[in-house]
Design a protein around this motif. Structure first.
Motif, short mmCIF file in Angstrom:
data_model
loop_
_atom_site.label_atom_id
_atom_site.label_comp_id
_atom_site.label_asym_id
_atom_site.label_seq_id
_atom_site.Cartn_x
_atom_site.Cartn_y
_atom_site.Cartn_z
N SER A 1 9.32 0.82 -13.61
CA SER A 1 8.04 0.12 -13.53
C SER A 1 8.16 -1.31 -14.05
CB SER A 1 6.95 0.88 -14.27
OG SER A 1 7.29 1.08 -15.62
N TYR A 2 8.92 -1.53 -15.10
CA TYR A 2 9.12 -2.90 -15.61
C TYR A 2 9.88 -3.74 -14.59
CZ TYR A 2 10.70 -6.92 -18.18
OH TYR A 2 10.96 -8.20 -18.56
N LYS A 3 10.95 -3.18 -14.03
CA LYS A 3 11.75 -3.93 -13.05
C LYS A 3 10.92 -4.28 -11.82
CE LYS A 3 16.06 -1.80 -14.56
NZ LYS A 3 17.09 -0.82 -14.21
N VAL A 4 10.11 -3.35 -11.35
CA VAL A 4 9.26 -3.62 -10.19
C VAL A 4 8.26 -4.72 -10.53
CG1 VAL A 4 7.44 -2.65 -8.71
CG2 VAL A 4 9.53 -1.35 -9.13
N SER A 5 7.70 -4.68 -11.74
CA SER A 5 6.71 -5.69 -12.13
C SER A 5 7.31 -7.09 -12.16
CB SER A 5 6.09 -5.35 -13.48
OG SER A 5 7.01 -5.56 -14.53
N VAL A 6 8.59 -7.19 -12.46
CA VAL A 6 9.26 -8.48 -12.50
C VAL A 6 9.68 -8.92 -11.09
CG1 VAL A 6 11.31 -9.70 -13.33
CG2 VAL A 6 10.04 -8.20 -14.87
N ALA A 7 10.15 -7.99 -10.28
CA ALA A 7 10.75 -8.32 -8.99
C ALA A 7 9.76 -8.50 -7.85
CB ALA A 7 11.78 -7.25 -8.61
N CYS A 8 8.61 -7.84 -7.92
CA CYS A 8 7.65 -7.92 -6.81
C CYS A 8 6.71 -9.11 -6.97
CB CYS A 8 6.82 -6.64 -6.75
SG CYS A 8 7.70 -5.26 -6.05
N ALA A 9 6.32 -9.67 -5.84
CA ALA A 9 5.39 -10.81 -5.84
C ALA A 9 3.94 -10.36 -6.00
CB ALA A 9 5.56 -11.60 -4.56
N CYS A 10 3.62 -9.14 -5.58
CA CYS A 10 2.24 -8.67 -5.66
C CYS A 10 1.94 -8.10 -7.05
CB CYS A 10 1.99 -7.62 -4.58
SG CYS A 10 2.84 -6.05 -4.84
N LYS B 1 2.69 5.80 0.74
CA LYS B 1 4.01 5.90 1.35
C LYS B 1 4.97 6.54 0.35
CE LYS B 1 3.30 3.59 5.18
NZ LYS B 1 3.25 4.26 6.44
N VAL B 2 5.86 7.36 0.86
CA VAL B 2 6.93 7.94 0.05
C VAL B 2 8.24 7.41 0.62
CG1 VAL B 2 8.08 10.05 -0.68
CG2 VAL B 2 5.58 10.01 -0.46
N LEU B 3 9.02 6.75 -0.24
CA LEU B 3 10.29 6.19 0.18
C LEU B 3 11.42 6.92 -0.52
CD1 LEU B 3 9.40 2.39 -0.15
CD2 LEU B 3 9.31 3.79 1.91
N LEU B 4 12.48 7.20 0.19
CA LEU B 4 13.66 7.83 -0.40
C LEU B 4 14.81 6.84 -0.32
CD1 LEU B 4 13.39 11.35 1.26
CD2 LEU B 4 12.63 10.67 -1.02
N GLY B 5 15.53 6.67 -1.40
CA GLY B 5 16.64 5.73 -1.40
C GLY B 5 16.83 5.11 -2.76
N LYS B 6 17.00 3.80 -2.77
CA LYS B 6 17.19 3.04 -4.01
C LYS B 6 15.81 2.53 -4.43
CE LYS B 6 21.85 1.73 -2.81
NZ LYS B 6 22.79 0.64 -2.53
N ASP C 1 14.01 -0.60 -2.56
CA ASP C 1 13.12 -0.15 -1.50
C ASP C 1 11.67 -0.55 -1.75
OD1 ASP C 1 15.30 0.92 -0.24
OD2 ASP C 1 14.89 2.99 -0.83
N ILE C 2 11.22 -0.45 -2.99
CA ILE C 2 9.84 -0.83 -3.31
C ILE C 2 9.64 -2.33 -3.10
CG2 ILE C 2 8.15 -1.05 -5.19
CD1 ILE C 2 9.34 1.60 -6.31
N VAL C 3 10.57 -3.14 -3.59
CA VAL C 3 10.45 -4.59 -3.44
C VAL C 3 10.48 -4.97 -1.97
CG1 VAL C 3 11.58 -6.80 -3.90
CG2 VAL C 3 11.39 -5.09 -5.72
#
Length: 74
Positions: free
Chosen positions: A59-68, A17-22, A26-28
């Motif tokens: 990548s660090y922020k996503v690793s902290v914020a996502c549950a997966c 998936k390609v997401l445009l935005g924040k 958006d990833i979380v």
């Protein structure tokens, strides 16, 4: 695409998936609402003289914020 193709050829189901935005929000949100099993992201090199600077990367922020789980690829 090249990376997802390699996983597909190995028999792993891949959905790209390609997401445009924040990016972080958006990833979380996408990972939460779609029950994502794994997020694969590129990692950023860490400067040996300033390693704390890498704490602010997406990548660090996503690793902290996502549950997966998050897989970082160099």
């Amino acid at each position: 695409e090249a990376m997802s193709q390699r996983f597909s050829e190995a028999g792993v189901d891949v959905e790209t998936k390609v997401l445009l935005g924040k990016p972080l929000q958006d990833i979380v949100e996408f990972s939460r609402t779609h029950n994502v099993d794994l997020i694969i992201m590129s990692s950023h090199p860490i400067a040996p003289d300033d390693p704390l600077r890498s704490w602010g990367t997406l990548s660090y922020k996503v690793s902290v914020a996502c549950a997966c789980p998050i897989l970082l690829v160099k």
